[in-house]
Design a protein around this motif. Sequence first.
Motif, PDB file in Angstrom:
ATOM      1  N   ASP A  37      43.794  58.610  50.566  1.00 55.66           N
ATOM      2  CA  ASP A  37      43.202  59.896  50.205  1.00 55.66           C
ATOM      3  C   ASP A  37      41.837  60.051  50.862  1.00 55.66           C
ATOM      4  O   ASP A  37      41.135  59.058  51.107  1.00 55.66           O
ATOM      5  N   SER A  40      36.870  63.379  47.663  1.00 57.88           N
ATOM      6  CA  SER A  40      36.330  62.866  46.397  1.00 57.88           C
ATOM      7  C   SER A  40      35.233  63.791  45.894  1.00 57.88           C
ATOM      8  O   SER A  40      34.633  64.550  46.663  1.00 57.88           O
ATOM      9  N   ARG A 165      34.644  49.823  41.677  1.00 62.70           N
ATOM     10  CA  ARG A 165      35.913  50.510  41.460  1.00 62.70           C
ATOM     11  C   ARG A 165      36.441  50.210  40.065  1.00 62.70           C
ATOM     12  O   ARG A 165      36.666  49.067  39.695  1.00 62.70           O
ATOM     13  N   SER A 169      41.498  55.831  40.877  1.00 62.60           N
ATOM     14  CA  SER A 169      41.073  57.230  40.770  1.00 62.60           C
ATOM     15  C   SER A 169      39.591  57.407  40.501  1.00 62.60           C
ATOM     16  O   SER A 169      39.047  58.490  40.747  1.00 62.60           O
ATOM     17  N   THR A 211      32.472  58.652  40.710  1.00 55.97           N
ATOM     18  CA  THR A 211      33.164  59.289  41.823  1.00 55.97           C
ATOM     19  C   THR A 211      34.634  59.425  41.452  1.00 55.97           C
ATOM     20  O   THR A 211      35.267  58.435  41.050  1.00 55.97           O
ATOM     21  N   TYR A 213      38.376  60.347  42.776  1.00 59.41           N
ATOM     22  CA  TYR A 213      39.145  60.436  44.006  1.00 59.41           C
ATOM     23  C   TYR A 213      40.297  61.417  43.843  1.00 59.41           C
ATOM     24  O   TYR A 213      41.008  61.401  42.833  1.00 59.41           O
ATOM     25  N   HIS A 220      42.047  55.518  47.932  1.00 56.30           N
ATOM     26  CA  HIS A 220      41.146  56.388  48.674  1.00 56.30           C
ATOM     27  C   HIS A 220      40.616  55.612  49.877  1.00 56.30           C
ATOM     28  O   HIS A 220      40.659  54.381  49.920  1.00 56.30           O
ATOM     29  N   ASP A 222      37.743  54.906  50.629  1.00 51.49           N
ATOM     30  CA  ASP A 222      36.683  53.963  50.252  1.00 51.49           C
ATOM     31  C   ASP A 222      37.224  52.545  50.084  1.00 51.49           C
ATOM     32  O   ASP A 222      36.476  51.568  50.255  1.00 51.49           O
TER      33      ASP A 222
END
Length: 421
Positions: A37, A40, A165, A169, A211, A213, A220, A222
């Motif tokens: 993805d 964001s 993380r 998401s 954040t 996503y 994502h 990232d």
Amino acid sequence: MKKKLASLSFLILSFAASAQDMTTTSKVTSVDKPAYDKWSIELNGGVNKPTRTMTPGYQTATLNPFHADLGVRYMFSPTFGAKLDFGYDKFQERDDTAPFESQIIRTSLQGVINVGRALNFETWTKTIGVLVHGGVGVSQLTSDSGFDGEDYIGHGILGLTGQLRLSNSVALTGDLTGIVNGKQNWNFDGMGQTKTGAFDGVLLNASLGLTFYLGKNEKHADWYAEENDRLDKLEGRVDLIETGLLDTDKDGVADLYDLEPNSITGVAVNTKGQSIDTNQNGVPDELESYLEKTYGQNGKEGATNNTVEELINGGYVNVYFDFNSSKPTNASLSGVDFLVKYLKNNPGKSADIIGYADEIGNSSYNTELSRKRAEAVKNVAINAGIDASRLNVIANGEDTSVNKNSKEARQIVRRVTFKVK
């Protein structure tokens, strides 16, 4: 000879897996579909500290509330991206200085570098990341207690964002950002004009945020590492080869090609691993021949049917379940097929579908679980063409006939059995 055949099979499966992967890759490339993805949304809040352009006698606290920031980010690749963000800062006096109140709002267009991907953080962590962002923008300074109107300012911005993380998401972030203003006419407090030249006020922000996503892919940009993804795909192909060469039911056909991976041991099968059943009565020809020979040739169709009924009612035909599950295991679905074929060949017959559970857990819960298991098997039979009126569900609850401390024994009693009548 067996080793040569195994080696040849391995090579063939390797080629097939590679061809399949090449086909998939080609399809992905043709539609330019990313494996990660790209969009964001960033939401942050924290404190600020304005410096340089402050009127003598007016000061904010060292950590001055309030700062807020909203950003929308797009990643061109796992390493580089851009974002548009909007910020708001409020300035007020600290306790021992003259009172004032002012605000500044800004918007910035920034480039983003994913330091975590650039430095291969994925080799030692999959939950920590670092972003560097910087760019230019415009600001508007207003004052509730000083000058009238608005002071429009250009600025440069540079920041560092740490990431943790939480899921695929959401990520928790902490950000430190510095902003340098150009051609700022009024001090941050709004009580006097600047005298510092082309580059005026400096504003520092410290914030925490989240954040979010956006997209349908698993990861994502990232957190996407192309090399790791390539290795995962390669590992998946190796697993396919290793598991595909297994022959679970020992019928001579590898599971990869076996359309009936739970055929009866010792019964002849075709090249697809399916039991040979010429008359489609649910009894493999080889077993049917044995039954006819054992129980006599006269009225052999009736003899076979009687024997099949004895097998079903004797508890030799079962459907099994994993612990605390009401979904039949794939390997035991042939038990339902056996019953379905018998009922189709004997339209005057009906069947009790009897569910059981092991002794682990609450008895009333296990009774309900046994009912759900029987209902699940009934639904399979209905979907296979058997009228619901011919099927009767019975919840027999816990089967206490085995040692409850034995994992293997408990697997045997987590079942559904049948009684035809």
